[in-house]
Write a protein that holds these residues in place. Structure first.
Motif, PDB file in Angstrom:
ATOM      1  N   LYS A   2       0.844  -1.193   0.000  1.00 48.98           N
ATOM      2  CA  LYS A   2       0.000   0.000   0.000  1.00 48.98           C
ATOM      3  C   LYS A   2       0.875   1.236   0.000  1.00 48.98           C
ATOM      4  O   LYS A   2       1.733   1.412   0.858  1.00 48.98           O
ATOM      5  CB  LYS A   2      -0.901  -0.012   1.246  1.00 48.98           C
ATOM      6  CG  LYS A   2      -1.738   1.244   1.433  1.00 48.98           C
ATOM      7  CD  LYS A   2      -2.796   1.387   0.371  1.00 48.98           C
ATOM      8  CE  LYS A   2      -3.723   2.558   0.674  1.00 48.98           C
ATOM      9  NZ  LYS A   2      -4.715   2.740  -0.389  1.00 48.98           N
ATOM     10  N   MET A   3       0.667   2.141  -0.954  1.00 48.12           N
ATOM     11  CA  MET A   3       1.448   3.371  -1.051  1.00 48.12           C
ATOM     12  C   MET A   3       0.672   4.544  -0.468  1.00 48.12           C
ATOM     13  O   MET A   3      -0.551   4.570  -0.522  1.00 48.12           O
ATOM     14  CB  MET A   3       1.775   3.678  -2.513  1.00 48.12           C
ATOM     15  CG  MET A   3       2.624   2.624  -3.176  1.00 48.12           C
ATOM     16  SD  MET A   3       4.261   2.576  -2.491  1.00 48.12           S
ATOM     17  CE  MET A   3       5.078   1.536  -3.673  1.00 48.12           C
ATOM     18  N   LYS A   5       0.710   8.751  -0.810  1.00 46.25           N
ATOM     19  CA  LYS A   5       1.309   9.880  -1.512  1.00 46.25           C
ATOM     20  C   LYS A   5       1.742  10.949  -0.518  1.00 46.25           C
ATOM     21  O   LYS A   5       1.012  11.302   0.386  1.00 46.25           O
ATOM     22  CB  LYS A   5       0.333  10.459  -2.522  1.00 46.25           C
ATOM     23  CG  LYS A   5       0.175   9.567  -3.748  1.00 46.25           C
ATOM     24  CD  LYS A   5      -0.451  10.309  -4.892  1.00 46.25           C
ATOM     25  CE  LYS A   5      -0.416   9.434  -6.142  1.00 46.25           C
ATOM     26  NZ  LYS A   5      -0.955  10.120  -7.296  1.00 46.25           N
ATOM     27  N   CYS A  19       6.711   5.763  -0.577  1.00 44.58           N
ATOM     28  CA  CYS A  19       6.518   4.374  -0.186  1.00 44.58           C
ATOM     29  C   CYS A  19       7.173   4.167   1.161  1.00 44.58           C
ATOM     30  O   CYS A  19       8.316   4.564   1.352  1.00 44.58           O
ATOM     31  CB  CYS A  19       7.163   3.438  -1.205  1.00 44.58           C
ATOM     32  SG  CYS A  19       7.154   1.705  -0.704  1.00 44.58           S
ATOM     33  N   ASP A  69       4.350  -5.518  -8.336  1.00 49.45           N
ATOM     34  CA  ASP A  69       3.438  -4.673  -7.549  1.00 49.45           C
ATOM     35  C   ASP A  69       2.997  -3.494  -8.420  1.00 49.45           C
ATOM     36  O   ASP A  69       3.763  -2.553  -8.648  1.00 49.45           O
ATOM     37  CB  ASP A  69       4.175  -4.183  -6.300  1.00 49.45           C
ATOM     38  CG  ASP A  69       3.288  -3.421  -5.333  1.00 49.45           C
ATOM     39  OD1 ASP A  69       2.348  -2.737  -5.792  1.00 49.45           O
ATOM     40  OD2 ASP A  69       3.545  -3.499  -4.116  1.00 49.45           O
ATOM     41  N   THR A  71       0.928  -1.017  -7.993  1.00 51.73           N
ATOM     42  CA  THR A  71       0.901   0.312  -7.362  1.00 51.73           C
ATOM     43  C   THR A  71       2.299   0.879  -7.223  1.00 51.73           C
ATOM     44  O   THR A  71       2.550   2.054  -7.516  1.00 51.73           O
ATOM     45  CB  THR A  71       0.225   0.243  -5.980  1.00 51.73           C
ATOM     46  OG1 THR A  71      -1.081  -0.306  -6.116  1.00 51.73           O
ATOM     47  CG2 THR A  71       0.128   1.628  -5.356  1.00 51.73           C
ATOM     48  N   GLY A  74       3.672   2.038 -10.557  1.00 48.72           N
ATOM     49  CA  GLY A  74       3.119   3.336 -10.945  1.00 48.72           C
ATOM     50  C   GLY A  74       3.751   4.489 -10.185  1.00 48.72           C
ATOM     51  O   GLY A  74       4.097   5.519 -10.775  1.00 48.72           O
ATOM     52  N   ASP A  75       3.926   4.319  -8.871  1.00 48.05           N
ATOM     53  CA  ASP A  75       4.507   5.391  -8.061  1.00 48.05           C
ATOM     54  C   ASP A  75       5.973   5.633  -8.420  1.00 48.05           C
ATOM     55  O   ASP A  75       6.412   6.778  -8.543  1.00 48.05           O
ATOM     56  CB  ASP A  75       4.384   5.061  -6.580  1.00 48.05           C
ATOM     57  CG  ASP A  75       2.972   5.266  -6.053  1.00 48.05           C
ATOM     58  OD1 ASP A  75       2.138   5.830  -6.797  1.00 48.05           O
ATOM     59  OD2 ASP A  75       2.694   4.860  -4.913  1.00 48.05           O
ATOM     60  N   LEU A 104       1.920  -0.864 -16.475  1.00 45.63           N
ATOM     61  CA  LEU A 104       0.656  -0.883 -15.735  1.00 45.63           C
ATOM     62  C   LEU A 104      -0.419  -1.620 -16.530  1.00 45.63           C
ATOM     63  O   LEU A 104      -1.184  -2.418 -15.970  1.00 45.63           O
ATOM     64  CB  LEU A 104       0.205   0.547 -15.433  1.00 45.63           C
ATOM     65  CG  LEU A 104       1.107   1.372 -14.512  1.00 45.63           C
ATOM     66  CD1 LEU A 104       0.558   2.789 -14.355  1.00 45.63           C
ATOM     67  CD2 LEU A 104       1.267   0.719 -13.148  1.00 45.63           C
ATOM     68  N   GLN A 109      -4.009  -2.565 -15.299  1.00 41.91           N
ATOM     69  CA  GLN A 109      -4.411  -1.206 -14.932  1.00 41.91           C
ATOM     70  C   GLN A 109      -4.466  -0.366 -16.198  1.00 41.91           C
ATOM     71  O   GLN A 109      -3.442   0.102 -16.701  1.00 41.91           O
ATOM     72  CB  GLN A 109      -3.443  -0.599 -13.925  1.00 41.91           C
ATOM     73  CG  GLN A 109      -3.878   0.793 -13.451  1.00 41.91           C
ATOM     74  CD  GLN A 109      -3.043   1.273 -12.277  1.00 41.91           C
ATOM     75  OE1 GLN A 109      -2.811   0.540 -11.320  1.00 41.91           O
ATOM     76  NE2 GLN A 109      -2.579   2.517 -12.339  1.00 41.91           N
ATOM     77  N   ASP A 113      -4.332   7.726 -15.675  1.00 39.77           N
ATOM     78  CA  ASP A 113      -3.552   8.066 -14.486  1.00 39.77           C
ATOM     79  C   ASP A 113      -3.282   9.567 -14.514  1.00 39.77           C
ATOM     80  O   ASP A 113      -2.475  10.055 -15.298  1.00 39.77           O
ATOM     81  CB  ASP A 113      -2.239   7.274 -14.481  1.00 39.77           C
ATOM     82  CG  ASP A 113      -1.485   7.420 -13.164  1.00 39.77           C
ATOM     83  OD1 ASP A 113      -1.269   8.577 -12.734  1.00 39.77           O
ATOM     84  OD2 ASP A 113      -1.121   6.394 -12.572  1.00 39.77           O
TER      85      ASP A 113
END
Length: 295
Positions: A2-3, A5, A19, A69, A71, A74-75, A104, A109, A113
């Motif tokens: 879980k990220m 922001k 993160c 992962d 998420t 993407g981050d 993604l 996904q 974005d």
């Protein structure tokens, strides 16, 4: 993983995704290496060590791929592209964005974005591809994240002003006028800069535009946001010139140029130095040239 922001002002008023660390709640068991890479990248950005940050976000992305992962991928991709943009590497940033979107999509996904759209808009704007930049900024502004939306509106305003699109600039100014109550200082600075630009575009009060731009510059100086501060000084110089105070305008152009150069924005620095004309000052801190060798 879980990220969470974490919003930091960086160059073109972009934000970073974090993160681990900083109070985020990672799902256990987590990946401490990935979290550390992201945290180290964020810390490097805070110290303006962008080359180090680029290396750390690249390592974080590689770890995210190993973890599969979506998420984290993407981050890390967003952060890497953001740093590349602020290293004056807009083409590299676009390449990272394209590759990140592909990674993604491979993992299912496919939704838009807004964060990647925001960085893409900034990169395209740097490259002078204004129509594409404007479209990306509109997409980013339509996202659900209020911080990304606000920054996307600022980018829309910058593009519109540079393109002579007064209608869009006025609509962005109207958006910022709706931001009432307690808002972050950075939003206030963005609102003041956009309003100054709108006043200059619509033959409004140049004195008020001058005051608004200087307020934006002062806020950004306090928040160590020097690239955007320099841009606000450039707007203030335009307003001073429009007010008939050519001496103040020249001095403001010099200040904008010197600040931008030290912040790494050499393109803007050269433009403002040219506009300063004969008032352009010599950098007192430039390293002296090496003495010529004797033959």
């Amino acid at each position: 993983m879980k990220m969470k922001k974490e919003y930091l002002v960086l160059g073109l008023a972009l934000t970073l995704a974090g993160c681990g660390g900083g109070g985020s709640q990672a799902v256990s068991p987590g990946d401490t290496t990935l979290a550390q890479d992201m945290d180290t990248g964020r810390d490097a950005v805070g110290l303006e060590r962008l080359a180090v940050a680029e290396q750390q976000y690249r390592a974080a992305g590689q770890r995210a791929l190993a973890r599969d992962d979506v998420t984290a991928i993407g981050d890390a991709g967003y952060n890497l592209a953001t740093v590349q943009l602020n290293e004056n590497k807009p083409t590299d940033a676009l390449t990272t964005i394209t590759a990140t979107r592909s990674a993604l999509a491979t993992r299912g996904q496919t939704a838009d974005d807004a964060g990647l759209d925001l960085v893409q808009a900034g990169a395209l704007h740097r490259l002078g591809r204004e129509n594409e930049a404007a479209a990306a900024a509109v997409r980013a502004a339509a996202g659900q994240d209020t911080d990304v939306t606000e920054k996307a509106q600022l980018v829309r305003g910058l593009i519109a002003d540079d393109s002579g699109d007064h209608a869009t600039l006025a609509s962005v100014a109207a958006y910022f006028a709706t931001l009432t109550g307690k808002v972050p200082d950075s939003w206030t600075a963005d609102a003041r800069e956009v309003e100054a630009r709108n006043l200059l575009a619509t033959a409004g009060s140049s004195q008020t535009a001058w005051q608004d731009a200087m307020q934006a510059a002062t806020i950004r100086q306090t928040h160590v946001d020097y690239r955007d501060m320099a841009r606000a000084l450039g707007v203030a110089a335009r307003a001073a010139d429009r007010s008939g105070n050519t001496q103040a305008a020249a001095q403001l152009y010099v200040r904008a140029s010197q600040s931008a150069r030290q912040a790494g924005d050499t393109v803007a620095a050269d433009r403002w130095a040219k506009q300063a004309g004969s008032a352009a000052a010599v950098d007192p801190f430039v390293e002296p040239a090496a003495p010529a060798r004797k033959k």
